[in-house]
Design a protein around this motif. Structure first.
Motif, PDB file in Angstrom:
ATOM      1  N   MET A 305       0.931   0.409   3.094  1.00  0.00           N
ATOM      2  CA  MET A 305      -0.190   1.298   2.831  1.00  0.00           C
ATOM      3  C   MET A 305       0.080   2.238   1.653  1.00  0.00           C
ATOM      4  SD  MET A 305      -2.795   0.527   4.671  1.00  0.00           S
ATOM      5  CE  MET A 305      -3.921   1.849   5.087  1.00  0.00           C
ATOM      6  N   ASP A 306       1.330   2.598   1.393  1.00  0.00           N
ATOM      7  CA  ASP A 306       1.579   3.414   0.205  1.00  0.00           C
ATOM      8  C   ASP A 306       1.294   2.615  -1.066  1.00  0.00           C
ATOM      9  OD1 ASP A 306       3.886   1.849   0.754  1.00  0.00           O
ATOM     10  OD2 ASP A 306       5.209   3.278  -0.221  1.00  0.00           O
ATOM     11  N   GLN A 307       1.595   1.316  -1.052  1.00  0.00           N
ATOM     12  CA  GLN A 307       1.252   0.494  -2.204  1.00  0.00           C
ATOM     13  C   GLN A 307      -0.264   0.304  -2.304  1.00  0.00           C
ATOM     14  OE1 GLN A 307       3.439  -0.659  -4.664  1.00  0.00           O
ATOM     15  NE2 GLN A 307       1.446  -0.955  -5.654  1.00  0.00           N
ATOM     16  N   ALA A 308      -0.929   0.228  -1.156  1.00  0.00           N
ATOM     17  CA  ALA A 308      -2.393   0.143  -1.169  1.00  0.00           C
ATOM     18  C   ALA A 308      -2.982   1.363  -1.868  1.00  0.00           C
ATOM     19  CB  ALA A 308      -2.929   0.031   0.254  1.00  0.00           C
ATOM     20  N   LEU A 309      -2.471   2.545  -1.557  1.00  0.00           N
ATOM     21  CA  LEU A 309      -2.948   3.765  -2.206  1.00  0.00           C
ATOM     22  C   LEU A 309      -2.736   3.697  -3.714  1.00  0.00           C
ATOM     23  CD1 LEU A 309      -3.976   6.780  -1.786  1.00  0.00           C
ATOM     24  CD2 LEU A 309      -1.556   7.395  -1.945  1.00  0.00           C
ATOM     25  N   ARG A 310      -1.533   3.286  -4.123  1.00  0.00           N
ATOM     26  CA  ARG A 310      -1.256   3.196  -5.561  1.00  0.00           C
ATOM     27  C   ARG A 310      -2.159   2.168  -6.236  1.00  0.00           C
ATOM     28  NH1 ARG A 310       3.989   4.240  -3.466  1.00  0.00           N
ATOM     29  NH2 ARG A 310       4.473   2.012  -3.251  1.00  0.00           N
ATOM     30  N   ASN A 311      -2.420   1.048  -5.570  1.00  0.00           N
ATOM     31  CA  ASN A 311      -3.319   0.047  -6.151  1.00  0.00           C
ATOM     32  C   ASN A 311      -4.723   0.614  -6.348  1.00  0.00           C
ATOM     33  OD1 ASN A 311      -1.266  -1.836  -6.187  1.00  0.00           O
ATOM     34  ND2 ASN A 311      -2.021  -3.025  -4.462  1.00  0.00           N
ATOM     35  N   LEU A 312      -5.219   1.348  -5.363  1.00  0.00           N
ATOM     36  CA  LEU A 312      -6.549   1.921  -5.471  1.00  0.00           C
ATOM     37  C   LEU A 312      -6.646   2.895  -6.641  1.00  0.00           C
ATOM     38  CD1 LEU A 312      -7.491   2.707  -1.744  1.00  0.00           C
ATOM     39  CD2 LEU A 312      -8.235   0.770  -3.118  1.00  0.00           C
ATOM     40  N   VAL A 313      -5.616   3.726  -6.803  1.00  0.00           N
ATOM     41  CA  VAL A 313      -5.661   4.766  -7.828  1.00  0.00           C
ATOM     42  C   VAL A 313      -5.304   4.204  -9.202  1.00  0.00           C
ATOM     43  CG1 VAL A 313      -4.652   6.957  -8.581  1.00  0.00           C
ATOM     44  CG2 VAL A 313      -5.190   6.596  -6.150  1.00  0.00           C
ATOM     45  N   ASP A 314      -4.176   3.512  -9.276  1.00  0.00           N
ATOM     46  CA  ASP A 314      -3.630   3.124 -10.580  1.00  0.00           C
ATOM     47  C   ASP A 314      -4.189   1.801 -11.096  1.00  0.00           C
ATOM     48  OD1 ASP A 314      -2.087   5.413 -10.532  1.00  0.00           O
ATOM     49  OD2 ASP A 314      -0.363   4.426  -9.620  1.00  0.00           O
TER      50      ASP A 314
END
Length: 373
Positions: A305-314
């Motif tokens: 889920m931390d990578q999911a957050l980064r994918n959404l933002v970055d």
């Protein structure tokens, strides 16, 4: 009393200040001054967000939920290290005996929080009430929904969410009763038509399982289950690993579905090196950043889920507050959990602390610090 200083995302926006929580595991106070969302990543202060909520987790750390035993604990421990503070352990389509074994093990873990692990709030029963023609990576044990089986499993571990295909014999007729008994129902692994999807929503289904994947696609003369979701859904899951769904399709869903939220659909291969792993009765292979069956079919993910957050933002360009809602708040809203997925006084102290690059610095589950090592 634990106190964290930083730019804190509250329901009314970011504040620069302090969040405090005590021995009861709940947030006692949030103090500070409003700060513009656009400036929070450049301020040099920690970013304090609601802990991530994952409603679709099959495995991690080499363990599969369907193994039974202490597999779910290993899975919850791995995902807590990536910021997931609560989750639904997700089953595979399987014979009754396999489900009974897995549920018996999960019931013990659902009863109390384990240290250094995400809170397992119940079970997402993904199948067996799905279409044989849209199994995806599910083993071939699909069958119509059965109240006797659901009640027996629910007595072993709390079922919070049920995925079903509404076109499978008798399933549509059971949705209203399932919802009346307190189960959340969403549509997935389905060949159902647009009309069947709309009818299921009217009967009380509220979401769609891994939108776009393993469901009838959108066509301008046959809108399919995807069309029903885009036209009528308030909630739907999506897997933002950028393998399961093209970024353009995610942007389409973001415009159409108000509370589109992220899940990992992670497998036992999450957090592990390339190689072969179990997914229910299947053997799957982790390679090239994904997980596949021997025929190349995507079989869950290795997403955190931390990578999911980064994918959404970055990668997708979402604002940080919007992205946070989609990895936390909207999943809680779908399940009716008003004291999770948000940083507010009285809510559970499920908290993640990140740096300006959105790398995890600390995780708290119900006020307890998680070891990230």
């Amino acid at each position: 009393m634990q106190s964290i200083h930083g730019n804190i995302l509250t329901p009314s926006g970011f504040v620069c200040g302090d969040i405090q929580f005590g021995a009861d595991g709940r947030i006692a106070a949030i103090t500070g001054s409003p700060v513009a969302t656009a400036s929070v990543r450049g301020a040099g202060l920690p970013l304090v967000l609601p802990g991530f909520i994952d409603l679709h987790v099959h495995g991690g750390a080499g363990h599969d939920i369907m193994e039974g035993g202490d597999a779910a604990l290993h899975v919850a421990t791995l995902h807590a290290r990536h910021g997931t503070t609560s989750l639904l352990a997700t089953t595979m389509t399987a014979p009754q005996s396999d489900l009974d074994m897995a549920f018996a093990a999960m019931g013990r873990l659902c009863a109390q929080r384990a240290p250094n692990a995400a809170r397992v709030l119940g079970v997402h029963l993904e199948g067996p009430y799905i279409s044989e023609a849209r199994l995806g990576a599910q083993p071939p044990f699909a069958r119509p929904a059965n109240f006797e089986e659901i009640h027996r499993l629910h007595a072993l571990a709390p079922i919070r969410l049920i995925t079903l295909a509404p076109e499978v014999g008798g399933n549509a007729e059971l949705i209203e009763q399932l919802v009346a008994e307190g189960f959340k129902v969403q549509l997935g692994h389905t060949t159902g038509s647009y009309e069947q999807g709309v009818a299921a929503l009217r009967c009380g289904a509220t979401g769609f399982t891994h939108l776009f994947n393993a469901m009838s696609a959108l066509h301008h003369r046959e809108p399919g289950m995807v069309g029903a979701a885009l036209a009528h859904a308030e909630f739907a899951e999506v897997i933002p690993d950028l393998l399961h769904v093209h970024p353009g399709a995610i942007h389409t869903a973001l415009r159409a579905i108000p509370k589109l939220y992220c899940v990992t659909d992670s497998t036992s291969a999450a957090g592990m090196p390339d190689g072969d792993y179990k997914l229910g009765r299947h053997t799957v292979t982790k390679c090239m950043g994904g997980v596949r069956l021997p025929d190349g079919t995507l079989a869950g993910s290795v997403l955190s889920m931390d990578q999911a957050l980064r994918n959404l933002v970055d990668k997708l360009g979402l604002g940080l507050a919007d992205a946070s809602h989609r990895v936390s708040t909207y999943a809680a809203d779908h399940m009716g959990w008003t004291d999770r997925g948000r940083l507010a006084v009285g809510a559970w102290a499920d908290v993640v602390v990140l740096d300006r690059d959105l790398a995890l610095q600390a995780v708290y589950v119900e006020g307890g610090s998680v070891s990230l090592g």
